[in-house]
Enzyme design. Structure first.
Site: not given
Length: 599
Positions: A295, A446, A439-441
């Site tokens: 992130r 977030q 991506y990565e949330g």
């Protein structure tokens, strides 16, 4: 296609002048990280990214990756560039000396990563995910696992991935169906499929090490039954040499909006041999080591995209002649004035510049916090760094990527019709950058992480610590040249604190208030955090001007950009404040059936 130039002067400002990296490195024991060493490394990284990586960016977009019977071929030039990347020792920069790394600080590698991403987002993703893979192995792997996998990951001859998502479950990982069955020798056999695996298959490295979440046969349902496994493409002998093919195959690659030069894969596991990493049923805890680092990496990609958009826009705005300035002719020898003289073009350029440079300062600050978590001399220093990272990571990831999409859109707008044409490279930037919000949330994930886990769950302890630091800075500097900025920023911080309390009270009555407020709350937080970066930048620049620095124009530009941020960017926070204060009512009032009545 615009010509990328690494912003070396601004790296120096953000790290050495703003956050005193020399003292920071000495305090942590990074004796080799002298200013001279860092300057030499960054200078070479600039040459590499400008001369080797940037020229194949558009080729990667045009050609894309090709899948044939489970094998993926990367675009022309990518294999040679990756070989140069390895030969230059770039993968080893901030890795442990124990496994062949150079042992330099993480924050130094962050600057190199920004250059790579600005020059060629797709290429940068191949080695980028390996860092998270190595970090997870170092934190949670056994000594045998580290010895088997780390040396080749460190030198770059192997790359790493993260395999989370399945076709029926994205963020809700508790729904995963990939299974792991214990073998007699203590390894596991994995069966299942993962999707959206960046760099999951390619022709750049000799092996690919997948970190895979799966459920052991006897584990409970939901997230409490998730374990993490190391599953290499090719099996690995105990001494770290490559053996035969594992039961890992690439079923297909995705045809995407952007980052076409990077292979986004469906990866199938058919009785694939895997090694449990960490404790059984504690896989998500281990994987968060990877995800949190990733992130921060994506936040850096946002900065890289804003920087690239700014550079392309600036070059075009200086060169493109269009109309005359409303305040008088600025280019009397030409048929028209360059568009950089027009206020609206300057609005877009300064927005790009203020987000790129403010974001770079934030990433530099976060990079130093990561350094401290790795090499802090006291447990208290490490705890405080981890707490600050916990609060700021979701803000940096989401805010810097959402604003990056805006900035790449501004890049197209500055170019006008030419921005919509592929040959200029601006529309590629927008397409390549949008994935960073996903991506990565996603931004929504977030935002929920920020307001739910990082703020409300600990009764505002992490937030209060940070806001206290901002207020202390403002009070200390309220009587000097920064007085107006300090008063403004303190007012925003107090609003931030007040609205946090309001959300907490509303959510006690209606839990939907958290989700309704979340994204606006995160964006409000992002504007305030970047304002703190800019007020510190303005102070540092003023100190340099007071000392009669030789680079007066550079420091004055910092002052001007800070003024623009406080005048034209920070006030956007009020819109988010108004939205989140209006609560969940209008969001949740309509029934599902009512949504479709107009169709």
């Amino acid at each position: 296609m615009f010509e990328y130039k690494a912003p070396l002067r601004d790296f120096k400002f953000a790290t050495q002048e703003l956050f005193n990296s020399e003292d920071h490195y000495q305090k942590l024991g990074f004796e080799d990280a002298s200013p001279e060493m860092i300057e030499a490394i960054l200078s070479e990284a600039a040459k590499f990214t400008e001369q080797v990586i940037a020229p194949i960016n558009q080729i990667g977009d045009q050609q894309g990756c090709h899948w044939d019977n489970g094998k993926v071929t990367t675009p022309d030039g990518f294999k040679d560039a990756y070989r140069h990347y390895i030969d230059g020792g770039w993968p080893t920069l901030s890795q442990s000396i124990e496994f062949g790394g150079q042992g330099l600080p993480h924050s130094l590698n962050t600057m190199v990563s920004e250059m790579l991403s600005s020059a060629n987002h797709s290429f940068a993703m191949y080695p980028g995910l390996s860092h998270g893979c190595m970090s997870t192995l170092e934190h949670h792997g056994t000594e045998q696992q580290k010895n088997m996998f780390m040396p080749h990951l460190v030198d770059g001859t192997w790359t790493g991935t993260m395999c989370l998502t399945e076709s029926h479950c994205g963020t809700d990982l508790g729904l995963l169906s990939t299974k792991a069955e214990l073998n007699e020798d203590g390894t596991y056999s994995l069966n299942g499929s993962k999707i959206f695996i960046s760099a999951g298959e390619h022709d750049l490295s000799e092996n690919i090490v997948h970190l895979v979440i799966a459920r052991a046969i006897d584990s409970p349902k939901g997230t409490k039954g998730i374990s993490l496994f190391i599953v290499p493409k090719f099996n690995v002998n105990d001494d770290g040499t490559v053996s035969d093919e594992n039961g890992v195959s690439c079923g297909s690659i995705e045809h995407k909006m952007g980052i076409n030069g990077n292979a986004t894969c469906v990866i199938n596991f058919d009785n694939a041999k895997g090694y449990l990493i960490g404790e059984k049923n504690r896989g998500l805890n281990c994987m968060f080591t990877f995800m949190n680092g990733a992130r921060l990496g994506v936040a850096n990609e946002g900065v890289a995209a804003s920087e690239a958009a700014f550079q392309g826009s600036l070059a075009y705005a200086k060169d493109r002649l269009q109309m005359r300035s409303m305040s008088g002719v600025k280019n009397p020898n030409g048929p028209a004035d360059p568009i950089i003289v027009h206020p609206d073009v300057r609005r877009m350029l300064l927005t790009q510049k203020s987000i790129a440079e403010g974001g770079r300062a934030l990433v530099a600050y976060l990079g130093q916090l990561v350094d401290t978590t790795h090499a802090g001399k006291t447990q208290q220093d490490i705890i405080e760094a981890n707490n600050r990272l916990a609060l700021l990571t979701p803000i940096a990831k989401a805010f810097l990527t959402e604003t990056a999409v805006d900035n790449t859109s501004y890049g197209i707008q500055v170019f006008g019709g030419h921005g919509f044409i592929k040959e200029w490279g601006m529309e590629q930037l927008l397409r390549d950058t949008k994935i960073c919000c996903l991506y990565e949330g996603t931004t929504g994930i977030q935002a929920l992480d920020l307001i739910g886990r990082k703020v409300l769950a600990n009764k505002g302890e992490l937030l209060n610590s940070f806001t206290a630091e901002i207020i202390a800075f403002c009070q200390k500097n309220q009587n000097g040249n920064l007085g107006e900025y300090c008063a403004t920023l303190q007012e925003y911080v107090e609003l931030w604190q007040d609205v946090t309390k309001d959300i907490a009270m509303k959510s006690a009555i209606n839990a939907d208030e958290i989700g309704a407020a979340s994204v606006d709350y995160l964006m409000l937080s992002g504007y305030i955090v970047l304002a703190f970066m800019w007020i510190q930048s303005a102070k540092t620049a003023q100190q340099a001007l007071n000392e009669q620095a030789t680079e007066n124009d550079f420091y004055q530009a910092k002052q001007n950009t800070a003024e623009f941020y406080f005048d034209r960017i920070l006030p956007k926070a009020h819109g988010h404040l108004a939205c989140l204060r209006n609560g969940a009512k209008s969001l949740m009032a309509m029934s599902e059936e009512q949504f479709s009545l107009s169709i």
